[in-house]
Structure formats: structure tokens, C-alpha cells
Design a protein around this motif. Structure first.
Motif: not given
Length: 190
Positions: A124, A127-128, A136-138, A140, A143-144
Motif C-alpha cells: 500500500g 502504491v501510494t 494509501a487506497p483502502k 487493501a 491497493a492490491d
């Protein structure tokens, strides 16, 4: 190249779209998660996932779809749901004539973080950083999905070139065999 990354799951299916080319920083187009209730029968849950993936393909028009390769776990029901969701993702991509690439979790982690054993927090965070996001995208799964898309952008071009070279070599080899067979005199000729 625009890639739709899909982190398959029956309860939560991560979806992320990235634009990019090898050697340049990718950009995020969209990210999200489609959820299905555990109380719903599996067939209906799969229909909901299919509808969500279909909507993402129609809206974002990816050039390729990258799906996490399902690996064996001790929890058979979880692996079954993940495999079923992955199959739905591949079916939607095939319906639209899109190439599908399967990437293992360790391949994605290694591509994004440099370590195939990285944790979800590390993925995460990277990716950020890679996409220059503020957070970070939530959850996970989102983000994955982005990590899968980034991995495919970075590795997919090289993989496609290797596949094309192998296919060209196979065609050339088949032509040589045919030419050799046609040039050889038959055994019964005097």
C-alpha cells in the motif's frame, strides 16, 4: 497502456485502473472495491462481481486486464471463492477481446516493493508512492488491484515481447520443417 488490475475475492473484489508505459511513472485512473454479502448465495455473488467488472471495462476501456493468480491455501472455501471471482474477471475480459495476464502475489510484491515477501502495508505504501497519491487506497484489496495493474504495466510489455518472439520463432520453425519436407525426395523415387 491502460491496465485494469483485479484482486479477486468473493466478499471484496479490488479494482484498479492505471495508465502507463515501462520506464515512466504510471498514473491512477480509478480505484475501488466491489463487495458482495456473505448471506447471498454464491451464484448471485458471482453475478454481482461480473456486473461490476463489466461496468469497469465499459467505463475505463482498458488495453489489458491483470488478475491475481490464485494460489493454494489451507482455507479451501476462501481459495474456491477467489478462484471463482478470478474466473469471472477473465471471462469478462475475454468477452471484450482483452488480453488477460495472471500475476502471482509474490511477483506483484517483488515488482512493487522489491521483495516478494512484502506485507500489505508495504504494498500500500509503495502504491501510494509510485502513483503519487496523498493516501494509501483502502481497503487493501483496492491497493492490491492497483499493484497488479502497475506490475503488469512494468512487466507486461516485456512479457508480451517475449511471447511474440516465441510465437514468431515457432512459426519460422514450422516453415523450415515444411520447406525441408517438401525439398526432400520421396523414398520410392529412383
Amino acid at each position: 497502456m491502460r491496465v485494469l488490475g483485479i484482486d479477486p475475492g468473493l466478499t471484496r473484489c479490488g479494482l484498479g485502473v492505471v495508465d502507463g508505459t515501462p520506464g515512466r511513472p504510471p498514473t491512477m485512473v480509478a480505484v475501488g472495491v466491489t463487495r458482495t454479502p456473505a448471506t447471498l448465495e454464491t451464484a448471485r455473488r458471482l453475478v454481482q462481481i461480473e456486473e461490476a467488472v463489466e461496468a469497469w471495462v465499459r467505463e475505463h476501456r482498458p488495453d489489458a486486464v491483470a488478475v491475481e493468480r490464485v494460489f493454494a491455501q489451507h482455507n479451501v472455501p476462501t481459495v474456491m471463492g477467489t478462484a471463482q471471482a478470478a474466473g469471472i474477471a477473465m471471462l469478462v475480459a475475454a468477452r471484450h477481446g482483452l488480453p488477460v495476464a495472471l500475476h502471482t502475489p509474490s511477483e506483484v510484491k517483488a515488482s512493487i516493493t522489491g521483495s516478494g515477501r512484502a506485507g500489505k502495508d508495504q504494498v500500500g505504501a509503495m502504491v501510494t508512492r509510485i502513483l503519487r497519491l496523498t493516501a494509501a487506497p483502502k481497503p487493501a484489496d483496492a491497493a492490491d488491484a492497483l499493484a497488479l495493474a502497475i506490475c503488469h504495466v512494468w512487466r507486461g510489455g516485456a512479457t508480451a515481447r517475449v511471447d511474440a518472439a516465441l510465437q514468431a520463432a515457432a512459426v519460422a520453425s514450422a516453415r523450415q520443417r515444411r520447406a525441408f519436407t517438401q525439398a526432400r525426395p520421396s523414398r520410392g523415387a529412383s
